[in-house]
Design an enzyme around this catalytic site. Structure first.
Site, short mmCIF file in Angstrom:
data_model
loop_
_atom_site.label_atom_id
_atom_site.label_comp_id
_atom_site.label_asym_id
_atom_site.label_seq_id
_atom_site.Cartn_x
_atom_site.Cartn_y
_atom_site.Cartn_z
N SER A 94 0.81 -1.22 0.00
CA SER A 94 0.00 0.00 0.00
C SER A 94 0.84 1.27 0.00
O SER A 94 1.55 1.53 -0.96
CB SER A 94 -0.95 -0.05 1.20
OG SER A 94 -1.85 1.01 1.13
N ASP A 232 -2.15 6.59 -3.29
CA ASP A 232 -1.04 5.87 -2.63
C ASP A 232 -0.51 4.80 -3.58
O ASP A 232 -0.93 4.72 -4.74
CB ASP A 232 -1.50 5.28 -1.29
CG ASP A 232 -2.52 4.17 -1.46
OD1 ASP A 232 -3.25 4.18 -2.48
OD2 ASP A 232 -2.60 3.30 -0.58
N ASP A 234 -0.80 1.58 -4.04
CA ASP A 234 -1.68 0.60 -4.69
C ASP A 234 -3.01 1.23 -5.10
O ASP A 234 -3.91 0.54 -5.56
CB ASP A 234 -1.91 -0.62 -3.80
CG ASP A 234 -2.66 -0.27 -2.53
OD1 ASP A 234 -2.47 0.84 -2.00
OD2 ASP A 234 -3.45 -1.12 -2.06
N ASP A 236 -5.67 2.50 -3.65
CA ASP A 236 -7.02 2.42 -3.07
C ASP A 236 -7.34 3.73 -2.35
O ASP A 236 -8.48 4.09 -2.20
CB ASP A 236 -7.21 1.20 -2.15
CG ASP A 236 -6.19 1.12 -1.04
OD1 ASP A 236 -5.18 1.85 -1.08
OD2 ASP A 236 -6.40 0.30 -0.12
MG MG Z 1 -3.42 1.46 -0.18
#
Ligand code: MG
Length: 455
Positions: A94, A232, A234, A236
């Site tokens: 993440s 960020d 990844d 999400d």
């Molecule tokens: Mg994330």
């Protein structure tokens, strides 16, 4: 030892997060679901392919068919899992630094595995008893490019065309392969920075907290865009700046959407985490809705239990009608729609949300003291705030909601040896006063326990 924390498995690569562990997670998940299909995807980190291969090997060894989705953002993996998988695995740390990586497991609805499911995976790993497929039970790896399908699904859901000018900062992460194309298809004029994939994160730290992306304010003004969006590693998460270059803080963003959904439904329930502000409660209650707070990392339980129309943690917004996972792409699409439909710039929309004063600090605390510190702090603060406490929430630590709308939260970090102290005051002065009190009580409790041990 516990493998899963509040955000799946996460830690330094080749120390905590190793190929051996990845192999075991693959074998364990295959053993757990027995048969079927598992989607696997990864972010842009230097170590992600290494872990991906190990996980796929583990899954195949148990007779699972693997649908390999390649390098995509986490929301796309969640969506893909709901479409094609009996479970899904995302390889990502993440927003952590490039030296870390991690593994997140999703169920067939695209929801991150529940605590009990993670514990079951751990139990299988510690037992070492894995299912082993016979040679003729070993299935295929099917590669599938779902980016266009996923973008199409988001476009259908958002159902809006725009002419806004948007600055996108993708942190050199996985969002680079979706966000610019999605917004372009909506009709937006897109300007990107840090939008080439690079596991070194050369542009900025991948966590889109204000300190890491403050430069976007100036860029917004220079480029004359209608808003800026930062993600960020990844993708999400989403962070937003308005057209004046002001950072829209995370609670205000949640409140904007909570207000939108509650107004649309003429009420309804909104689920949020223990660490978000009372401006959310204010707008939801004004709209005839109700807010429920749940532990961090467990919004999905809350959505189901309270039949929520919207759920969010800071920077992580879930749109249940689209899917039960955190979806930044739906969030950005709907945010643009919200601006257009109101015919007002974002800075004006933000003015409709009340402002309170928030402070978050950590107190270092060894893991073994956490529980005792929380007990002492709760007792002491309860004494000190006695007459003002309206509501006590005791999910991961404790939170006192006070009669004037201010609140104090003390909770253990799920990932670090720290106790988090969060205070929101309805005035700046109130914030200072409550924070001083709470911080002192927690620090003293840690000190006292340390001294007791030495004595
Ligand atoms: Mg994330």
């Amino acid at each position: 030892m516990k493998l899963f924390g509040t955000a799946g498995i996460r830690g330094p690569i080749n120390e905590k997060v190793t190929v051996d562990l990845a192999l075991k997670v693959g074998k364990s998940l295959g053993t757990y679901i027995r048969d079927g299909k598992v989607t696997v995807a990864r972010d842009a980190r230097t170590s992600s392919i290494m872990l991906e291969n190990a996980i796929i090997s583990g899954l195949l060894s148990t007779g699972i068919e693997v649908i390999s989705l390649g390098l995509i953002p986490t929301p796309a993996l969640a969506w893909g899992t709901k479409q094609f998988g009996d479970a899904g695995i995302m390889i990502t740390a993440s927003h952590n630094p490039p030296t870390d990586n991690g593994i997140k497991v999703f169920n067939e609805e695209g929801i991150e595995f529940y605590l009990e499911q993670e514990e079951e995976l751990e139990r299988i790993i510690f037992s070492g008893e894995y299912k082993r497929a016979a040679w003729d039970e070993i299935k295929k790896v099917r590669r599938r490019d779902i980016i266009d399908e996923y973008i199409g699904a988001v476009l259908d859901f958002v159902n809006h065309e725009t002419s806004l000018k948007v600055l996108l900062d993708e942190a050199n992460g996985a969002g680079s392969v979706v966000a610019p194309y999605l917004l372009r298809e909506m009709g937006a004029k897109v300007i990107t920075i840090n939008a080439h994939l690079d596991g070194y994160f050369p542009g900025r730290k991948p966590e889109p907290r204000y300190e890491n992306i403050a430069y976007l304010g100036k860029l917004v003004r220079e480029l004359g865009v209608d808003l800026a969006i930062a993600q960020d590693g990844d993708a999400d998460r989403i962070a937003v700046f308005d057209e004046k270059g002001n950072y829209v803080d995370e609670d205000t963003l949640i409140a904007l959407f909570a207000k939108l959904y509650v107004e649309e439904h003429g009420g309804g329930t909104v689920v949020t985490s223990i660490n978000t502000g009372s401006r959310i409660d204010k707008v939801v209650e004004e709209g005839g809705g109700k807010v429920y707070r749940v532990p961090l990392g467990q919004p999905h339980d809350g959505i189901k239990r309270y039949n929520a129309i919207f759920a969010a943690e800071p920077w992580k917004l879930i749109h249940p009608k689209f899917g039960l996972w955190i979806d930044s792409f739906v969030t950005m699409g709907l945010l643009i729609k919200l601006i257009d439909e109101n015919g007002k710039p974002l800075s004006e929309l933000v003015k409709g949300i009340p402002t309170y004063y928030l402070i978050k600090e950590n107190v270092k605390c060894p893991e073994e003291y956490k529980k005792a510190v929380l007990d002492i702090a709760q007792h002491e603060l309860q004494k000190a705030l006695m007459d003002e406490i309206k509501e006590v929430l005791t999910i991961s630590g404790f939170r006192f909601n006070l009669s004037d709308g201010s609140w104090v939260l003390v909770r253990p970090s799920g990932t670090e040896p720290k106790i988090r102290v969060v205070v929101e005051g309805v005035t700046e002065k109130r914030k200072e006063q409550l924070f001083k009190l709470a911080y002192r009580v927690v620090s003293k409790a840690v000190e006292r326990l340390k001294q007791n041990e030495q004595a």
